[in-house]
Write a protein that holds these residues in place. Structure first.
Motif, mmCIF file in Angstrom:
data_model
loop_
_atom_site.group_PDB
_atom_site.id
_atom_site.type_symbol
_atom_site.label_atom_id
_atom_site.label_comp_id
_atom_site.label_asym_id
_atom_site.label_seq_id
_atom_site.Cartn_x
_atom_site.Cartn_y
_atom_site.Cartn_z
ATOM 1 N N TYR A 126 0.840 -1.200 0.000
ATOM 2 C CA TYR A 126 0.000 0.000 0.000
ATOM 3 C C TYR A 126 0.876 1.251 0.000
ATOM 4 O O TYR A 126 0.662 2.194 -0.760
ATOM 5 C CB TYR A 126 -0.872 -0.052 1.251
ATOM 6 N N GLU A 127 1.891 1.216 0.871
ATOM 7 C CA GLU A 127 2.779 2.376 0.963
ATOM 8 C C GLU A 127 3.609 2.549 -0.294
ATOM 9 O O GLU A 127 3.946 3.672 -0.665
ATOM 10 C CB GLU A 127 3.672 2.254 2.203
ATOM 11 N N LEU A 129 2.574 2.039 -3.293
ATOM 12 C CA LEU A 129 1.715 2.732 -4.261
ATOM 13 C C LEU A 129 1.642 4.224 -3.931
ATOM 14 O O LEU A 129 1.711 5.077 -4.819
ATOM 15 C CB LEU A 129 0.310 2.122 -4.274
ATOM 16 N N LEU A 130 1.509 4.525 -2.635
ATOM 17 C CA LEU A 130 1.492 5.931 -2.219
ATOM 18 C C LEU A 130 2.806 6.617 -2.599
ATOM 19 O O LEU A 130 2.819 7.745 -3.100
ATOM 20 C CB LEU A 130 1.290 6.036 -0.699
ATOM 21 N N ASP A 133 3.111 7.476 -6.294
ATOM 22 C CA ASP A 133 2.364 8.697 -6.626
ATOM 23 C C ASP A 133 3.082 9.926 -6.086
ATOM 24 O O ASP A 133 3.150 10.969 -6.733
ATOM 25 C CB ASP A 133 0.938 8.624 -6.055
ATOM 26 N N LEU A 168 -0.577 12.344 0.608
ATOM 27 C CA LEU A 168 0.066 11.060 0.331
ATOM 28 C C LEU A 168 1.008 10.677 1.469
ATOM 29 O O LEU A 168 1.086 9.525 1.875
ATOM 30 C CB LEU A 168 0.829 11.130 -0.997
ATOM 31 N N PRO A 173 -4.780 7.799 0.077
ATOM 32 C CA PRO A 173 -4.751 7.638 -1.379
ATOM 33 C C PRO A 173 -5.560 8.740 -2.065
ATOM 34 O O PRO A 173 -6.490 9.287 -1.457
ATOM 35 C CB PRO A 173 -5.401 6.275 -1.590
ATOM 36 N N ARG A 175 -7.724 8.536 -4.188
ATOM 37 C CA ARG A 175 -9.105 8.075 -4.275
ATOM 38 C C ARG A 175 -9.969 8.622 -3.131
ATOM 39 O O ARG A 175 -11.172 8.788 -3.267
ATOM 40 C CB ARG A 175 -9.073 6.542 -4.203
ATOM 41 N N THR A 194 -2.903 5.626 -6.940
ATOM 42 C CA THR A 194 -3.793 5.496 -5.781
ATOM 43 C C THR A 194 -5.210 5.999 -6.073
ATOM 44 O O THR A 194 -6.041 6.071 -5.192
ATOM 45 C CB THR A 194 -3.236 6.216 -4.535
ATOM 46 N N THR A 195 -5.466 6.346 -7.336
ATOM 47 C CA THR A 195 -6.851 6.633 -7.724
ATOM 48 C C THR A 195 -7.567 5.321 -8.084
ATOM 49 O O THR A 195 -8.780 5.288 -8.197
ATOM 50 C CB THR A 195 -6.911 7.547 -8.968
ATOM 51 N N MET A 198 -8.818 -0.830 -5.087
ATOM 52 C CA MET A 198 -7.945 -1.902 -4.599
ATOM 53 C C MET A 198 -8.764 -2.984 -3.916
ATOM 54 O O MET A 198 -9.793 -2.711 -3.317
ATOM 55 C CB MET A 198 -7.030 -1.345 -3.519
ATOM 56 N N ARG A 227 -9.354 1.561 5.388
ATOM 57 C CA ARG A 227 -8.974 2.095 4.072
ATOM 58 C C ARG A 227 -10.015 1.783 3.009
ATOM 59 O O ARG A 227 -9.770 2.015 1.826
ATOM 60 C CB ARG A 227 -7.616 1.512 3.685
#
Ligand SMILES: Nc1nc2c(ncn2[C@@H]2O[C@H](COP(=O)(O)OP(=O)(O)OP(=O)(O)O)[C@@H](O)[C@H]2O)c(=O)[nH]1
Ligand SMILES: [Mg+2]
Length: 361
Positions: A126-127, A129-130, A133, A168, A173, A175, A194-195, A198, A227
């Motif tokens: 998850y991190e 992906l953040l 971005d 971020l 995210p 999103r 992160t848009t 998931m 989340r």
């Protein structure tokens, strides 16, 4: 619509991909992309009613992404694999991300980090992906600030991106944020990761599946809930073994494990729903079939997924909802009660509509 399986090495991505795609992809020497049918009890019911020559479920394209390498996490380990940039590039081409984490323990398959922790792995993915971005925002901001020195103004974009960075950093995210129309249009040009919706897939072993528990399960479920990430438990290895059995034996094995349907079926369904996709059906003696559109699609546009001729020559749609057909028991009863509706091109297709398109070309 394409979903991508993202995970650490040996989390079970290929095993899952093989299951999702019914063996089309994910096996040794096979492609890392394939088509997964999306199970749907309504399609099964229509098949029972119509006894068609063939039945086609809704489909999702599934692909395995390169494993996340640990040096990308700054631990300095694990050589080989693709760079963070290549992984980010692969991720841009998919519409939803399935985070695959491992809860199973196995002496034969050591975990790359030594011990098994599904929560730690989920957080790591998850991190990542953040962070991807964040880096994209950072690179863009640097360019915009350079341009500003040369007298080019990009004030709105700079203000927007400066707002994104701390979000971020705080683990939010994109999103989860709200944007004005203009901002959203600006952002669309960038394909941020992160848009994307998931789903979390937890790969459990047989014991964990029978116990309905694994170490840290509650914490992981809470983490996912906070989340708004749907979590699905799958037992990839056992489900793969069950798949090998003759169909008539599969149900008994699933039942023995306390499963109504395979975890992988729920996973495909979750991804479909996370993408905000809906199904409408066509039903006849020749074929019962589920078709996929985004929620909010009009009747004429929906016709295009079947054939562009039907869209072009669209006259009207004859629509009955699945629930009405099942309640009334037959199409004749539906007609008699006036439940068969005639709808025009702008009618918004609903999940579960059974549609017969009238068209001429
Ligand atoms: N015991 C056990 N082993 C599993 C399970 N799922 C996968 N494995 C094994 O773990 C190994 C790796 O599985 P893969 O599906 O290839 O994992 P992957 O994530 O695609 O791995 P990479 O592509 O190398 O990153 C294989 O030997 C699998 O048989 C499971 O639920 N239980
Ligand atoms: Mg693999």
């Amino acid at each position: 619509m394409k979903i991508g399986l993202l995970g650490l090495p040996a989390a079970g991505k290929s095993t899952l991909l093989r299951l999702l795609t019914k063996g089309e992809a994910g096996g040794p020497g096979k492609a890392s992309i394939g088509v997964a049918p999306v199970p749907d009890a309504r399609v099964d019911k229509l098949t029972e009613i119509y006894k068609p020559q063939r039945t086609v479920y809704a489909q999702l394209e599934c692909t395995e992404l390169p494993p996340l390498q640990l040096q990308q996490q700054g631990t300095g380990a694990a050589p080989g694999g693709v760079s963070a940039q290549q992984l980010a590039e692969a991720l841009r081409h998919i519409d939803a991300v399935v985070l695959v984490v491992r809860a199973f323990s196995s002496a034969h398959v050591p975990h790359v980090l030594g011990d098994v922790s599904a929560l730690r792995d989920a957080q790591m993915l998850y991190e990542e992906l953040l962070l991807m971005d964040w880096s994209l925002v950072e690179t863009r901001l640097e360019r915009l600030r350079e341009a500003r020195k040369k007298g080019l103004r990009h004030d709105e974009e700079i203000a927007l991106f400066e707002r994104l960075q701390p979000e971020l950093e705080a683990g939010r995210p994109l999103r989860a944020l709200e944007f004005t129309k203009d901002e959203a249009a600006l952002l669309r040009g960038y394909s941020f990761l992160t848009t994307k919706p998931m789903v979390l897939a937890v790969n459990v072993d047989e014991e964990q599946l029978r116990q309905r528990a694994f170490d840290g399960a509650e914490e992981l479920a809470a983490w996912a809930r906070e989340r708004a990430v749907p979590m699905v438990e799958v037992a990839a290895l056992i489900e793969a073994e069950i798949e090998e059995l003759p169909p008539e034996e599969q149900a008994a094995f699933l039942e023995d494990l306390g499963l109504e349907q395979p975890g992988v079926a729920r996973l495909a369904r979750s991804a479909y729903e996370a993408l905000d996709l809906i199904s409408f059906f066509t039903a006849a003696e020749r074929e019962v079939r589920a078709w996929t559109v985004r929620r909010g699609t009009g009747a004429r546009e929906a016709a295009r997924v079947i054939h562009s001729d039907i869209e072009r020559g669209f006259i009207r749609a004859e629509v009955v909802h699945f629930d009405d057909l099942v309640r009334e028991g037959s199409m004749a009863a539906v007609r008699e009660k006036g439940l068969l509706r005639l709808e025009g091109k702008d009618y918004e297709v609903k999940d579960g509509d059974i549609i017969h398109f009238r068209f001429n070309v």
